[in-house]
Write a protein that holds these residues in place. Structure first.
Motif, PDB file in Angstrom:
ATOM      1  N   ARG A 262      -0.564   0.862   0.055  1.00 65.43           N
ATOM      2  CA  ARG A 262       0.557   1.811   0.024  1.00 65.43           C
ATOM      3  C   ARG A 262       0.182   3.078  -0.736  1.00 65.43           C
ATOM      4  NH1 ARG A 262       5.356  -0.204   1.885  1.00 65.43           N
ATOM      5  NH2 ARG A 262       5.452  -2.473   2.211  1.00 65.43           N
ATOM      6  N   SER A 263      -0.648   2.939  -1.773  1.00 67.44           N
ATOM      7  CA  SER A 263      -1.082   4.118  -2.511  1.00 67.44           C
ATOM      8  C   SER A 263      -1.915   5.048  -1.646  1.00 67.44           C
ATOM      9  CB  SER A 263      -1.894   3.696  -3.745  1.00 67.44           C
ATOM     10  OG  SER A 263      -1.105   2.971  -4.647  1.00 67.44           O
ATOM     11  N   LEU A 264      -2.693   4.467  -0.768  1.00 73.78           N
ATOM     12  CA  LEU A 264      -3.549   5.272   0.111  1.00 73.78           C
ATOM     13  C   LEU A 264      -2.789   5.850   1.296  1.00 73.78           C
ATOM     14  CD1 LEU A 264      -6.918   3.301   0.363  1.00 73.78           C
ATOM     15  CD2 LEU A 264      -6.640   5.676  -0.330  1.00 73.78           C
ATOM     16  N   PHE A 265      -1.994   5.000   1.967  1.00 73.74           N
ATOM     17  CA  PHE A 265      -1.407   5.369   3.256  1.00 73.74           C
ATOM     18  C   PHE A 265       0.112   5.551   3.226  1.00 73.74           C
ATOM     19  CE2 PHE A 265      -5.309   3.058   4.236  1.00 73.74           C
ATOM     20  CZ  PHE A 265      -5.908   3.874   5.182  1.00 73.74           C
ATOM     21  N   GLY A 266       0.761   5.038   2.194  1.00 79.18           N
ATOM     22  CA  GLY A 266       2.217   5.030   2.201  1.00 79.18           C
ATOM     23  C   GLY A 266       2.780   3.979   3.125  1.00 79.18           C
ATOM     24  N   LEU A 267       1.955   3.023   3.540  1.00 74.70           N
ATOM     25  CA  LEU A 267       2.361   1.950   4.453  1.00 74.70           C
ATOM     26  C   LEU A 267       1.836   0.625   3.933  1.00 74.70           C
ATOM     27  CD1 LEU A 267       1.555   3.656   7.875  1.00 74.70           C
ATOM     28  CD2 LEU A 267       3.840   3.160   7.006  1.00 74.70           C
ATOM     29  N   ASP A 268       2.434  -0.471   4.400  1.00 77.70           N
ATOM     30  CA  ASP A 268       1.996  -1.789   3.989  1.00 77.70           C
ATOM     31  C   ASP A 268       0.660  -2.140   4.630  1.00 77.70           C
ATOM     32  OD1 ASP A 268       2.691  -3.798   6.509  1.00 77.70           O
ATOM     33  OD2 ASP A 268       3.994  -2.027   6.379  1.00 77.70           O
ATOM     34  N   LYS A 269      -0.045  -3.082   4.030  1.00 78.42           N
ATOM     35  CA  LYS A 269      -1.383  -3.462   4.488  1.00 78.42           C
ATOM     36  C   LYS A 269      -1.359  -4.033   5.901  1.00 78.42           C
ATOM     37  CE  LYS A 269      -5.250  -6.515   3.363  1.00 78.42           C
ATOM     38  NZ  LYS A 269      -5.823  -7.451   2.371  1.00 78.42           N
TER      39      LYS A 269
END
Length: 607
Positions: free
Chosen positions: A145-152
């Motif tokens: 989420r820190s990288l993409f703003g989305l869940d893994k």
């Protein structure tokens, strides 16, 4: 040896497969149809939800990373690409050494051409997709989420789809390009971390045959290549072998590759900085005992060769049935591992601590494999192991694995453990507990048994519907019955309270860390590139790839390689056959477990 400059395919590198494997390749037509359909959807524009329902590598059932229909296609900026590359170099590259770190960083971080490929060539693009996919599989949901703003789950599904499309465009089934094969192998590694089904187990057959088409199995291929390419070829061949063994152990099935295929093509024990593309000089290895980038992979190479000779039946190669030969295989591994690990500094470098722990765990597994093969062989009769010696070896191995998994110093590589579900060690412990006569010994090991049993239920092949779980459950029920016999109606907690202090092992409980400094996490490397995205503490902003982290003290002793703990010291070789059932019920319990695995149902052809 004359050298060549191209890393790309040679038209003369052909291989004629046997009819058995030709049949397997013909059966991939259905897979190709699925991928062709997916590629057509890519060309036509927006995808519908069905594009994510079926994955050629991922599972259709549990743990399938499916992208929600409402989630848009993920945008990956240049900075995120660089961050993913650094995550890969930190988490994947040390334990699964299939690429050349400086070349990959120059390509993905410094935006330089990859080797001698043109900028628009599909091979580097395919490799990049596989690297991003593998990197995401090694981080947790909060980091994602820190990288993409989305869940893994959403991110990994999208990256898996991109990788599969790129592999299809590159014609990975018939490729003669080593880079495409590297990308394919990485995609299977990533998929295996999330998938319990038999898809990766099946797809490995294609990786093996593509490798043979490139003559990776030959010590002397019918064409010339550079020293750099030789090392890359040998690395990817060992990686295919490692996945082959992992899939076989995961499903208690025979591996495809013989140990001789791997032993004749070992990579050099060197750091990546010792080789470079277009090099012509011969490779010089450092002095014996130097810990390099390839030390841990070479320990795994020695281990997988030994495991192939000890754990399986006469299918790919003759198994070693006499205990003298089996013991010699174990001693050869121990000697090789001791030499490789002799320069290890686990108090200074976290990855070297991880490597030493891994080596200790492998030694324990191979000892168990010598005495308790993974497959039934009517011609094999083990010697008698008196007392609780085998129980102690197997249970201590499980406990050390569990405790090392909880150590934050080595957290970056714990994902790799998902490839190795410890069902074999668990089965040995349960078989021994079923005949345990000492309540104190049972109490000492029961907590770790319950914990590993629970964890295995979540990651074992095909989950609780697979071939291994029901036999394990049956053995666990027998062990519980034995516990009730020894402890009566007391609960485990009540029984522990009545045992003298110090008898019950408390190492299993997670401990508070007492910090002591470690200089770096990996081996020293020349220059590092920082990650600027905000991530979790293990990958924090502006932290270099090789961060200085605190090394928690641990109650575990991993100085167990010299001398090795050796169950042979306690064995009774005086008898020519098995003792009576009353003296060797533990072996019969384990043998019955293996029989239940193969006599229950056949999962190999189950959908």
């Amino acid at each position: 040896m004359a050298t060549t400059t191209s890393y790309r395919p040679r038209p003369t590198a052909t291989y004629l497969a046997s009819s058995f494997w030709e049949d397997i390749m013909q059966q991939t037509s259905e897979l190709r149809s699925v991928l062709d359909s997916r590629l057509e959807n890519e060309r036509q524009g927006p995808r519908n939800s069905s594009a994510f329902v079926t994955s050629n590598i991922g599972s259709e059932g549990q743990h399938t990373p499916e992208l929600p229909q409402s989630c848009p296609e993920i945008s990956i900026s240049m900075q995120i690409r660089r961050n993913l590359c650094e995550i890969y170099l930190r988490n994947v590259d040390p334990v699964f050494k299939i690429l050349h770190r400086p070349s990959l960083r120059a390509f993905l971080v410094e935006d330089q051409p990859y080797l001698d490929y043109e900028a628009d060539h599909m091979a580097p693009a395919t490799l990049a997709s596989a690297v991003y996919y593998a990197a995401v599989c090694t981080i947790d949901d909060s980091q994602c989420r820190s990288l993409f703003g989305l869940d893994k789950k959403s991110v990994s599904a999208d990256l898996q789809r991109r990788t599969e499309v790129a592999l299809l465009k590159s014609d990975f089934v018939t490729t003669n390009d080593l880079t495409i094969l590297q990308a394919f192998v990485l995609s299977m590694l990533a998929a295996r971390c999330q998938d319990q089904s038999r898809r990766v187990w099946t797809m490995l057959a294609m990786a093996l045959r593509v490798g043979q088409a490139l003559c990776l199995h030959l010590a002397e291929p019918p064409f010339e290549f550079s020293p750099f390419e030789q090392q890359m070829r040998r690395r990817v061949w060992q990686a295919i072998g490692l996945l082959d063994l992992a899939a076989s152990l995961d499903r208690a099935s025979e591996p495809m590759m013989a140990s001789a295929w791997l032993d004749s093509n070992l990579p050099a024990n060197i750091n990546d900085e010792a080789i470079y593309f277009r090099m012509e000089a011969s490779i010089q290895e450092p002095p014996e005992g130097t810990f390099t980038d390839m030390t841990h992979p070479l320990i795994l190479a020695a281990a997988q060769s030994s495991a192939r000779m000890l754990a399986f039946r006469d299918f790919i190669e003759p198994s070693k049935k006499t205990m003298a030969l089996r013991y010699q295989i174990l001693k050869d591994f121990q000697q090789r591992a001791s030499t490789l690990i002799s320069g290890c500094k686990p108090d200074l470098f976290a990855f070297q601590l991880y490597a030493k722990r891994t080596t200790a765990a492998i030694n324990g597994f191979l000892q168990l494999g010598c005495l308790r093969p993974l497959q039934r062989n009517q011609n094999f009769i083990p010697p008698y192991v008196p007392g609780d010696n085998l129980l102690r070896l197997a249970a201590d191995n499980l406990q050390q694995l569990h405790e090392s998994d909880s150590d934050p110093a080595t957290a970056s590589w714990m994902w790799f453990g998902s490839l190795w579900v410890p069902w074999h060690g668990l089965a040995v412990v349960l078989a021994e507990l079923c005949v345990c006569k000492d309540p104190e010994t049972l109490l000492k090991y029961w907590p770790v048994v319950e914990q590993v049993y629970h964890q295995s239920s979540l990651v074992i092949a095909e989950s609780k519907n697979g071939m291994l779980w029901e036999p394990l459950k049956k053995l666990m029920n027998q062990a519980k019955a034995r516990k009730r016999q020894l402890l009566g109606s007391q609960s485990l907690g009540e029984a522990i309270s009545q045992v003298p202090s110090g008898v019950v092992s408390n190492n299993f409980a997670l401990k508070q860390s007492v910090a002591q400094p470690a200089r770096e996490q990996l081996n020293p490397t020349p220059a590092t590139t920082t990650i600027t995205m905000g991530l979790e503490p293990t990958m924090a902003a502006s932290r270099p790839v090789n961060p200085a982290i605190t090394m928690p003290q641990t109650s575990l002793s991993f100085d167990m390689l010299e001398p090795y703990p050796d169950v042979w010291d306690a064995m009774d070789f005086s008898t020519t056959g098995l003792p009576g059932p009353g003296d060797n019920d533990a072996w019969h319990n384990y043998d019955n477990f293996i029989g239940d695995v193969y006599d229950g149902f056949d999962p190999f052809f189950a959908c």
